[in-house]
Design a protein around this motif. Structure first.
Motif, PDB file in Angstrom:
ATOM      1  N   LEU A 276     -18.190 -12.357  -7.612  1.00 43.60           N
ATOM      2  CA  LEU A 276     -17.946 -11.942  -6.931  1.00 43.60           C
ATOM      3  C   LEU A 276     -19.251 -10.540  -6.135  1.00 43.60           C
ATOM      4  O   LEU A 276     -20.037 -10.937  -5.110  1.00 43.60           O
ATOM      5  CB  LEU A 276     -16.691 -12.334  -6.211  1.00 43.60           C
ATOM      6  CG  LEU A 276     -16.714 -12.807  -4.578  1.00 43.60           C
ATOM      7  CD1 LEU A 276     -17.530 -13.587  -4.208  1.00 43.60           C
ATOM      8  CD2 LEU A 276     -15.129 -12.182  -4.287  1.00 43.60           C
TER       9      LEU A 276
ATOM     10  N   GLU B 100     -11.553  -5.145  -4.883  1.00 47.03           N
ATOM     11  CA  GLU B 100     -11.149  -5.978  -4.285  1.00 47.03           C
ATOM     12  C   GLU B 100     -10.209  -6.710  -4.278  1.00 47.03           C
ATOM     13  O   GLU B 100      -9.022  -6.106  -5.259  1.00 47.03           O
ATOM     14  CB  GLU B 100     -12.830  -6.655  -4.429  1.00 47.03           C
ATOM     15  CG  GLU B 100     -12.341  -7.083  -6.195  1.00 47.03           C
ATOM     16  CD  GLU B 100     -13.170  -8.316  -6.735  1.00 47.03           C
ATOM     17  OE1 GLU B 100     -12.901  -9.324  -7.549  1.00 47.03           O
ATOM     18  OE2 GLU B 100     -14.534  -7.913  -6.585  1.00 47.03           O
ATOM     19  N   LYS B 101      -9.675  -7.712  -4.014  1.00 49.43           N
ATOM     20  CA  LYS B 101      -8.478  -8.166  -4.022  1.00 49.43           C
ATOM     21  C   LYS B 101      -8.440  -9.293  -2.746  1.00 49.43           C
ATOM     22  O   LYS B 101      -8.509  -9.131  -1.430  1.00 49.43           O
ATOM     23  CB  LYS B 101      -7.068  -7.052  -3.060  1.00 49.43           C
ATOM     24  CG  LYS B 101      -6.145  -7.347  -3.881  1.00 49.43           C
ATOM     25  CD  LYS B 101      -5.249  -6.864  -2.756  1.00 49.43           C
ATOM     26  CE  LYS B 101      -3.148  -6.911  -3.364  1.00 49.43           C
ATOM     27  NZ  LYS B 101      -2.860  -5.857  -3.090  1.00 49.43           N
ATOM     28  N   VAL B 102      -7.946 -10.633  -3.663  1.00 51.23           N
ATOM     29  CA  VAL B 102      -7.805 -12.106  -2.417  1.00 51.23           C
ATOM     30  C   VAL B 102      -6.501 -11.684  -1.898  1.00 51.23           C
ATOM     31  O   VAL B 102      -5.782 -11.431  -2.055  1.00 51.23           O
ATOM     32  CB  VAL B 102      -7.305 -12.441  -3.581  1.00 51.23           C
ATOM     33  CG1 VAL B 102      -7.388 -14.178  -2.732  1.00 51.23           C
ATOM     34  CG2 VAL B 102      -8.489 -13.300  -5.052  1.00 51.23           C
TER      35      VAL B 102
ATOM     36  N   LYS C  36      -5.437 -17.353   0.638  1.00 51.50           N
ATOM     37  CA  LYS C  36      -6.543 -17.192  -0.891  1.00 51.50           C
ATOM     38  C   LYS C  36      -7.939 -17.864  -1.235  1.00 51.50           C
ATOM     39  O   LYS C  36      -8.099 -17.430  -2.593  1.00 51.50           O
ATOM     40  CB  LYS C  36      -5.260 -17.551  -2.247  1.00 51.50           C
ATOM     41  CG  LYS C  36      -3.761 -16.618  -1.591  1.00 51.50           C
ATOM     42  CD  LYS C  36      -2.724 -17.652  -2.644  1.00 51.50           C
ATOM     43  CE  LYS C  36      -1.832 -16.907  -2.539  1.00 51.50           C
ATOM     44  NZ  LYS C  36      -0.353 -17.334  -3.731  1.00 51.50           N
ATOM     45  N   SER C  37      -8.335 -17.935  -0.233  1.00 50.71           N
ATOM     46  CA  SER C  37      -9.751 -18.373  -0.253  1.00 50.71           C
ATOM     47  C   SER C  37     -10.506 -17.209  -0.677  1.00 50.71           C
ATOM     48  O   SER C  37     -11.825 -17.794  -0.384  1.00 50.71           O
ATOM     49  CB  SER C  37     -10.452 -19.794   0.415  1.00 50.71           C
ATOM     50  OG  SER C  37     -10.280 -19.771   1.442  1.00 50.71           O
ATOM     51  N   GLN C  38     -10.234 -16.255   0.173  1.00 50.40           N
ATOM     52  CA  GLN C  38     -11.219 -15.517   0.583  1.00 50.40           C
ATOM     53  C   GLN C  38     -10.501 -13.722  -0.269  1.00 50.40           C
ATOM     54  O   GLN C  38      -9.528 -13.181  -0.642  1.00 50.40           O
ATOM     55  CB  GLN C  38     -10.921 -15.261   2.493  1.00 50.40           C
ATOM     56  CG  GLN C  38     -11.111 -16.233   3.288  1.00 50.40           C
ATOM     57  CD  GLN C  38     -10.695 -16.065   4.538  1.00 50.40           C
ATOM     58  OE1 GLN C  38     -10.697 -15.170   4.736  1.00 50.40           O
ATOM     59  NE2 GLN C  38     -11.001 -16.714   5.381  1.00 50.40           N
ATOM     60  N   THR C  39     -11.490 -13.057  -0.495  1.00 51.71           N
ATOM     61  CA  THR C  39     -11.234 -11.340  -1.155  1.00 51.71           C
ATOM     62  C   THR C  39     -12.041 -10.522   0.051  1.00 51.71           C
ATOM     63  O   THR C  39     -12.957 -10.803   0.373  1.00 51.71           O
ATOM     64  CB  THR C  39     -12.082 -11.701  -1.962  1.00 51.71           C
ATOM     65  OG1 THR C  39     -11.477 -12.807  -3.405  1.00 51.71           O
ATOM     66  CG2 THR C  39     -12.126 -10.156  -2.773  1.00 51.71           C
TER      67      THR C  39
ATOM     68  N   ASP D  80     -15.836 -15.439   0.657  1.00 52.09           N
ATOM     69  CA  ASP D  80     -15.184 -16.500   0.261  1.00 52.09           C
ATOM     70  C   ASP D  80     -15.470 -16.632  -1.392  1.00 52.09           C
ATOM     71  O   ASP D  80     -16.508 -16.262  -1.638  1.00 52.09           O
ATOM     72  CB  ASP D  80     -16.759 -17.913   1.197  1.00 52.09           C
ATOM     73  CG  ASP D  80     -15.742 -19.225   0.843  1.00 52.09           C
ATOM     74  OD1 ASP D  80     -16.036 -19.237  -0.700  1.00 52.09           O
ATOM     75  OD2 ASP D  80     -15.690 -19.666   1.593  1.00 52.09           O
ATOM     76  N   ASN D  81     -14.184 -16.481  -1.937  1.00 55.78           N
ATOM     77  CA  ASN D  81     -14.560 -17.125  -2.943  1.00 55.78           C
ATOM     78  C   ASN D  81     -15.664 -18.053  -4.501  1.00 55.78           C
ATOM     79  O   ASN D  81     -15.786 -17.627  -5.098  1.00 55.78           O
ATOM     80  CB  ASN D  81     -12.675 -17.143  -3.545  1.00 55.78           C
ATOM     81  CG  ASN D  81     -11.473 -15.952  -3.421  1.00 55.78           C
ATOM     82  OD1 ASN D  81     -12.316 -14.781  -2.334  1.00 55.78           O
ATOM     83  ND2 ASN D  81     -10.519 -16.393  -2.997  1.00 55.78           N
ATOM     84  N   SER D  82     -15.528 -18.642  -3.068  1.00 52.48           N
ATOM     85  CA  SER D  82     -16.006 -20.072  -4.423  1.00 52.48           C
ATOM     86  C   SER D  82     -17.791 -19.848  -4.035  1.00 52.48           C
ATOM     87  O   SER D  82     -17.753 -19.426  -5.496  1.00 52.48           O
ATOM     88  CB  SER D  82     -15.797 -21.667  -3.844  1.00 52.48           C
ATOM     89  OG  SER D  82     -15.846 -21.337  -1.839  1.00 52.48           O
TER      90      SER D  82
ATOM     91  N   GLY E 137     -19.284 -16.886  -2.148  1.00 48.52           N
ATOM     92  CA  GLY E 137     -19.182 -15.444  -2.868  1.00 48.52           C
ATOM     93  C   GLY E 137     -20.109 -14.964  -0.886  1.00 48.52           C
ATOM     94  O   GLY E 137     -20.936 -14.410  -0.548  1.00 48.52           O
TER      95      GLY E 137
END
Length: 219
Positions: A2, A24-26, A31-34, A64-66, A68
């Motif tokens: 990421l 960094e932290k979710v 939970k789809s975002q960091t 966006d976690n998936s 980036g």
């Protein structure tokens, strides 16, 4: 990774940032975002002993976690300095900062430590951020949550002061956001050498402060 996806979008390389202070932290409530805090070097110098001092620009990113993809961004030039007072840590704080029913802030805690033994020093500051109008907005800037300093002879005699603050959400609102109720506890310590002993005397003071949102930030 990421971080690399986000750095590419910012036009940065790993060598451009302080990786030790990168955080960094979710988001636990999304939970789809960091959340990412990227400390970019603006200036770095080394003294004759190899100790580094540096200035950092701050990138605060919601990604966006998936994919980036950068969803929201906050940028500040010369946000932090580390020299004789060392910037020791940057931590993302996802506490229950519910400013109203629709808006929850996240925090960034930045800690500093002094390098002088006769004059010990430490401090942690909190900033709060929200998503507003397709960007990240800082609504609380570098509020000191803890502070400790003093002076002593490195044997016994000396005076110290330490403060710890706790933030609660007040029931009352100003300009649509809850007031912040801040409870501070300050401890004063005096060490006095008496013959072969070292006597410690302490006193405590408690205060409560209110910060209100003026439409731009908490003051």
């Amino acid at each position: 990774m990421l971080m690399m996806k986000v750095l590419n979008q910012l036009g940065l390389k790993e060598k451009d940032i302080n990786e030790e202070l990168y955080a960094e932290k979710v988001l636990p409530y999304s939970k789809s975002q960091t959340v990412m805090v990227i400390p970019k070097y603006r200036k770095i110098e080394k003294d004759e002993y190899g100790n580094s001092s540096f200035d950092l620009d701050a990138y605060v990113i919601l990604a966006d976690n998936s994919t980036g993809k950068i969803l929201y961004k906050y940028y500040e030039e010369n946000a932090w300095t580390s020299d004789a007072v060392v910037l020791s840590s940057i931590i993302i704080d996802t506490g229950l900062y519910n400013l109203n029913n629709e808006t929850r802030a996240f925090g960034i805690r930045v800690s500093y430590t002094g390098s002088s033994r006769p004059n010990p020093f430490s401090q942690t500051d909190l900033s709060l951020f929200i998503v507003e109008k397709k960007s990240l907005k800082r609504v609380l800037k570098n509020y000191t949550l803890s502070d400790a300093h003093g002076e002593w002879d490195m044997n016994c005699a000396g005076e110290f002061e330490s403060m710890e603050a706790v933030i609660d959400m007040d029931a009352n609102k100003t300009n649509g956001f809850k007031n912040l109720s801040i409870k501070e506890t300050t401890v004063y310590t005096k060490n006095i050498p008496v013959k072969e002993d070292c006597i410690e005397k302490k006193s405590t003071k408690r205060t409560t402060k209110k910060l209100k949102y003026n439409g731009i930030a908490y003051k």
